[in-house]
Scaffold this active site. Structure first.
Site, PDB file in Angstrom:
ATOM      1  N   THR A  14       0.814  -1.219   0.000  1.00  0.00           N
ATOM      2  CA  THR A  14       0.000   0.000   0.000  1.00  0.00           C
ATOM      3  C   THR A  14       0.846   1.266   0.000  1.00  0.00           C
ATOM      4  OG1 THR A  14      -1.791  -1.107   1.141  1.00  0.00           O
ATOM      5  CG2 THR A  14      -1.734   1.269   1.350  1.00  0.00           C
ATOM      6  N   ASP A  58       1.556  -6.433  -4.681  1.00  0.00           N
ATOM      7  CA  ASP A  58       0.718  -6.488  -3.480  1.00  0.00           C
ATOM      8  C   ASP A  58       1.258  -7.687  -2.700  1.00  0.00           C
ATOM      9  OD1 ASP A  58      -2.620  -5.860  -2.783  1.00  0.00           O
ATOM     10  OD2 ASP A  58      -1.528  -7.478  -1.790  1.00  0.00           O
ATOM     11  N   SER A  59       1.415  -7.563  -1.403  1.00  0.00           N
ATOM     12  CA  SER A  59       2.106  -8.638  -0.679  1.00  0.00           C
ATOM     13  C   SER A  59       1.279  -9.923  -0.588  1.00  0.00           C
ATOM     14  CB  SER A  59       2.570  -8.173   0.697  1.00  0.00           C
ATOM     15  OG  SER A  59       1.518  -8.157   1.610  1.00  0.00           O
ATOM     16  N   THR A  90       1.421  -4.904   4.058  1.00  0.00           N
ATOM     17  CA  THR A  90       1.223  -5.368   5.436  1.00  0.00           C
ATOM     18  C   THR A  90       0.658  -6.787   5.503  1.00  0.00           C
ATOM     19  OG1 THR A  90      -0.973  -4.360   5.500  1.00  0.00           O
ATOM     20  CG2 THR A  90       0.862  -3.046   6.352  1.00  0.00           C
ATOM     21  N   ASP A  91      -0.041  -7.215   4.432  1.00  0.00           N
ATOM     22  CA  ASP A  91      -0.781  -8.487   4.530  1.00  0.00           C
ATOM     23  C   ASP A  91       0.101  -9.682   4.889  1.00  0.00           C
ATOM     24  OD1 ASP A  91      -3.046  -7.090   3.942  1.00  0.00           O
ATOM     25  OD2 ASP A  91      -3.208  -7.767   1.868  1.00  0.00           O
ATOM     26  N   THR A 278      -1.022 -22.629  19.104  1.00  0.00           N
ATOM     27  CA  THR A 278      -2.374 -22.226  19.524  1.00  0.00           C
ATOM     28  C   THR A 278      -3.020 -21.236  18.552  1.00  0.00           C
ATOM     29  OG1 THR A 278      -3.701 -21.178  21.255  1.00  0.00           O
ATOM     30  CG2 THR A 278      -1.426 -20.438  21.077  1.00  0.00           C
ATOM     31  N   GLN A 279      -4.345 -21.311  18.477  1.00  0.00           N
ATOM     32  CA  GLN A 279      -5.102 -20.325  17.679  1.00  0.00           C
ATOM     33  C   GLN A 279      -5.206 -18.992  18.424  1.00  0.00           C
ATOM     34  OE1 GLN A 279      -8.970 -21.900  16.498  1.00  0.00           O
ATOM     35  NE2 GLN A 279      -8.047 -23.803  15.830  1.00  0.00           N
ATOM     36  N   CYS A 280      -4.923 -18.999  19.727  1.00  0.00           N
ATOM     37  CA  CYS A 280      -4.998 -17.745  20.501  1.00  0.00           C
ATOM     38  C   CYS A 280      -3.864 -16.820  20.059  1.00  0.00           C
ATOM     39  CB  CYS A 280      -4.823 -18.015  21.988  1.00  0.00           C
ATOM     40  SG  CYS A 280      -6.100 -19.036  22.688  1.00  0.00           S
TER      41      CYS A 280
HETATM   42  N1  ASP Z   1      -2.754  -5.571   0.196  1.00  0.00           N
HETATM   43  C1  ASP Z   1      -1.697  -4.725   0.684  1.00  0.00           C
HETATM   44  C2  ASP Z   1      -0.416  -5.532   0.681  1.00  0.00           C
HETATM   45  O1  ASP Z   1      -0.204  -6.307   1.567  1.00  0.00           O
HETATM   46  C3  ASP Z   1      -2.013  -4.209   2.043  1.00  0.00           C
HETATM   47  C4  ASP Z   1      -0.989  -3.258   2.631  1.00  0.00           C
HETATM   48  O2  ASP Z   1       0.088  -3.025   2.156  1.00  0.00           O
HETATM   49  O3  ASP Z   1      -1.302  -2.705   3.695  1.00  0.00           O
HETATM   50  O4  ASP Z   1       0.386  -5.384  -0.218  1.00  0.00           O
END
Ligand code: ASP
Length: 344
Positions: A14, A58-59, A90-91, A278-280
């Site tokens: 992003t 895009d990640s 971020t993904d 764990t899923q937690c």
């Molecule tokens: N879809 C974007 C990515 O991971 C989301 C981001 O960067 O925040 O490339």
């Protein structure tokens, strides 16, 4: 006076995206656009160079070949730079941070991964601040003259986190990351306050060694009430599968139905390494605590302790990538290689 030399590796995400006028959805764009939107960068008296993915992604499209590309860029430039800033979506940032932490063996320089929730071109962007702070952290030096950060870390908004302890916690908050089982490495306020006791340090200084093979024959098996025997049987019979991260309930608990335990035991007997995570989001596996956890360890499932799912799956890729046998993989799952788990 030595000017800090920092290499920016722009993979996409992003931070550098712009809106496609036809679809109104965000798409990765080139580095010149990104850097033109951060004019303040010139106020840092650093020597900054950059490398970018062609095209930036895009990640969600991140994969092991791209991790190799990032690791290679770091290895090729390791001697010539004081630190590295990786711009990333971020993904899958926590997966990349975990993978790189294993792949970059004997790392002694900062690899700071950052991105943003809003593109740098937007008025209220968090990208500009994240990039500037990441550069400052990559340039930071301790009292002993060595880099302050000597590991892969994620910088996002107010905190610096250990990369292989981090998880993306929010799809829209600026403070999007957290390491739920490990303290922050730095708090970003008026100053950057490093939490020095939490930083990764290794006494022996060996040359950087990059492990490029990451074995993709791994998967998650996430439990949910009502999961059927054919589903579990089918997943455990996935061709060529070598390692499974079993995402269990609470302190590492799973059903004790006979069919379930039998399927798990027979997968372990076939040489598949199953690690209990764990899923937690907070806390870890304590297989002794409940009968439902005990049954799994009796079936040969290894405890993941308090490791994140992202670190567990990439650690399996890394260990199998080295060509290790199941017994050796299990041994290394039971110890901390680069601070990914709270065991010695
Ligand atoms: N879809 C974007 C990515 O991971 C989301 C981001 O960067 O925040 O490339």
């Amino acid at each position: 006076m030595h000017k800090p030399k920092i290499l920016i590796i722009y993979t996409g995400g992003t931070i550098g995206m712009i809106e496609d006028p036809a679809t109104h959805s965000l798409q990765p764009f080139d580095f010149t656009h990104l850097i033109d939107n951060v004019p303040k960068i010139k106020k840092l008296d650093y020597e900054i160079s950059n490398i970018q993915f062609h095209p930036p992604i895009d990640s969600a499209n991140m994969d092991t070949d791209r991790w190799v590309e990032i690791a290679r860029s770091i290895e090729d430039n390791y001697a010539n730079y004081d630190g590295f800033v990786v711009l990333h979506g971020t993904d899958t940032m926590a997966y990349t941070a975990s993978a790189l932490s294993f792949m970059l063996e004997n790392l002694h320089k900062p690899v700071i991964i950052t991105g943003s929730q809003l593109p740098v071109g937007e008025v209220r962007t968090d990208g500009e601040e994240n990039l500037i702070t990441a550069l400052q952290i990559a340039a930071a030096v301790g009292k002993d003259g060595n880099p302050m950060v000597q590991e892969v870390a994620i910088l996002f908004e107010d905190y610096l986190w250990r990369g292989n302890r981090s998880t993306k916690m929010s799809a829209d908050h600026f403070n999007a990351f957290k390491s739920n089982n490990y303290p922050y490495l730095a708090k970003i306020g008026l100053d950057i306050q490093f939490h020095e006791e939490a930083l990764w340090r290794v006494a022996a200084r060996r040359p950087l060694k990059v492990q490029y093979e990451m074995d993709r024959n791994v998967m998650f098996l996430q439990l949910f009430p009502g999961m059927t025997e054919p589903t579990v049987r089918h997943m455990l019979s996935t061709p060529d599968i070598k390692g499974i991260v079993l995402k269990t309930y609470g302190a590492g608990n799973a059903p004790t139905y006979e069919w379930f335990v039998d399927l798990i035991r027979s997968a372990v007997e076939r040489g598949i390494v199953i690690v209990n995570v764990t899923q937690c989001v907070n806390g870890g596996v304590d297989s002794e605590r409940y009968m439902t956890g005990n049954v799994l360890s009796a079936a040969g499932v290894v405890s993941g302790h308090d490791i994140t799912s992202e670190a567990a799956i990439t650690k399996l890729m890394y260990l199998f990538g080295m060509g290790l046998r199941p017994e050796q993989v299990k041994k290394y799952l039971n110890c901390s290689l680069c601070g990914e788990v709270s065991i010695q």
